[in-house]
Design a protein around this motif. Sequence first.
Motif, PDB file in Angstrom:
ATOM      1  N   GLN A  87       0.786  -1.225   0.000  1.00 28.77           N
ATOM      2  CA  GLN A  87       0.000   0.000   0.000  1.00 28.77           C
ATOM      3  C   GLN A  87       0.820   1.277   0.000  1.00 28.77           C
ATOM      4  O   GLN A  87       0.271   2.361  -0.156  1.00 28.77           O
ATOM      5  N   HIS A 111      -3.384  -3.342  -3.789  1.00 26.88           N
ATOM      6  CA  HIS A 111      -3.217  -2.642  -2.516  1.00 26.88           C
ATOM      7  C   HIS A 111      -3.713  -3.518  -1.361  1.00 26.88           C
ATOM      8  O   HIS A 111      -4.790  -3.305  -0.809  1.00 26.88           O
ATOM      9  N   GLY A 113      -2.419  -5.893   2.334  1.00 31.81           N
ATOM     10  CA  GLY A 113      -1.468  -5.867   3.434  1.00 31.81           C
ATOM     11  C   GLY A 113      -0.315  -6.838   3.275  1.00 31.81           C
ATOM     12  O   GLY A 113      -0.308  -7.713   2.398  1.00 31.81           O
ATOM     13  N   SER A 114       0.666  -6.696   4.178  1.00 29.42           N
ATOM     14  CA  SER A 114       1.917  -7.452   4.073  1.00 29.42           C
ATOM     15  C   SER A 114       1.713  -8.961   4.171  1.00 29.42           C
ATOM     16  O   SER A 114       2.266  -9.726   3.378  1.00 29.42           O
ATOM     17  N   ARG A 193      -6.213  -1.393  12.188  1.00 25.64           N
ATOM     18  CA  ARG A 193      -6.062  -1.751  10.781  1.00 25.64           C
ATOM     19  C   ARG A 193      -6.611  -3.146  10.550  1.00 25.64           C
ATOM     20  O   ARG A 193      -6.842  -3.918  11.473  1.00 25.64           O
ATOM     21  N   GLU A 194      -6.788  -3.513   9.276  1.00 22.24           N
ATOM     22  CA  GLU A 194      -7.377  -4.805   8.938  1.00 22.24           C
ATOM     23  C   GLU A 194      -6.380  -5.936   9.204  1.00 22.24           C
ATOM     24  O   GLU A 194      -5.160  -5.722   9.215  1.00 22.24           O
ATOM     25  N   SER A 197      -2.477  -6.745   7.688  1.00 18.22           N
ATOM     26  CA  SER A 197      -1.669  -5.560   7.413  1.00 18.22           C
ATOM     27  C   SER A 197      -0.473  -5.505   8.358  1.00 18.22           C
ATOM     28  O   SER A 197      -0.509  -6.024   9.474  1.00 18.22           O
ATOM     29  N   ARG A 200      -1.326  -3.829  11.665  1.00 22.50           N
ATOM     30  CA  ARG A 200      -2.072  -4.700  12.584  1.00 22.50           C
ATOM     31  C   ARG A 200      -1.118  -5.657  13.285  1.00 22.50           C
ATOM     32  O   ARG A 200      -1.227  -5.892  14.500  1.00 22.50           O
ATOM     33  N   SER A 225      -8.899   0.269   6.324  1.00 23.60           N
ATOM     34  CA  SER A 225      -8.056  -0.496   5.406  1.00 23.60           C
ATOM     35  C   SER A 225      -6.800   0.238   4.968  1.00 23.60           C
ATOM     36  O   SER A 225      -6.042  -0.277   4.149  1.00 23.60           O
ATOM     37  N   ASN A 226      -6.550   1.448   5.498  1.00 25.05           N
ATOM     38  CA  ASN A 226      -5.320   2.160   5.145  1.00 25.05           C
ATOM     39  C   ASN A 226      -4.970   3.180   6.212  1.00 25.05           C
ATOM     40  O   ASN A 226      -5.773   3.484   7.095  1.00 25.05           O
ATOM     41  N   HIS A 227      -3.745   3.707   6.123  1.00 23.63           N
ATOM     42  CA  HIS A 227      -3.260   4.650   7.125  1.00 23.63           C
ATOM     43  C   HIS A 227      -4.094   5.934   7.163  1.00 23.63           C
ATOM     44  O   HIS A 227      -4.380   6.476   8.234  1.00 23.63           O
TER      45      HIS A 227
END
Length: 314
Positions: A87, A111, A113-114, A193-194, A197, A200, A225-227
Amino acid sequence: MPDVTSYTTEEIAKLLRVSKLTVYDLIKKGELPAYRVGRQMRVDADDLERYKLRAKGSNNRLTNVAPSGGQSLASATDASSLVITGQDVSLDILSKHIEKRTKDFRPLRSHVGSMDSLIAMYQGRADIVSAHLLDGDTGEYNLPYIRKLLVGFPYIVINLLTRTAGLYVKKGNPKHIASWADLSRSDVRIVNREKGSGARVLLDEQLRLHGISPGNVRGYLDEESNHLGVAGKVMTGEADAGVGIEKAAFIVGADFIPLTKERCDLVMLKSAENMAWIELVQSIVASPSFQEELRSIQGYDLSLTGKVLLDHHS
């Protein structure tokens, strides 16, 4: 008369009831013809209907290449698509540099998460994965997760950047939040966060290390879902704090409590057919032009950018 309606990848995912990564996989492998409008991939309604008819008839996934950019289908199939997951805006810059340097590879952005990105790589649905996952027991970023998830694969890990992570709070920090431990206070409500991510995972590891149960953190189940979404909820007063990176605080006007430095790395699976674009990516990340663009973004540390952190042979 043909249907001129077109759909974004998000809309396709909802219509087919699959994840966005699955849609990108279909595009990458040519099952679902697509084209680029600016930075966005779109699929025409007629092509979606043809895909659904083929899927009903065969139950097999097709494996061609998706067009983008304004090229015709014939010319676009000459390029191999690269799904780049993550992202951070640095990945959009990387995609732009790939497009500038070659016509042989076409970057597609996903986009997610890790953790979900690494799982997608394991499943063959991502080519270039970015990760910023803290292992609380070792204090190491990414490598412990990569070693466990990509068992049996040869891969290379190079540093993209290091950035400051911490807590968003309202202007003036009225709740006087200063540490991870403050998130367990009864007068503090967070926005999370989701799952999957990096932010999270960072929060969960810090709560575990501080002996704090997620059930004792107000707002733990409230997710964005994002910063920017997290920082925005803090600014509007819907939450008192949230985990994220410094840049988003600057954008929305929130205060930021720096608590750690997180390392963002790129992961690529090594194979004979992948080496050409892996060398291209390494060249771009190490280039002065790419790094100059990153330096213009607040909160990035480029002291390790381009360094090979692990070159693993299966």
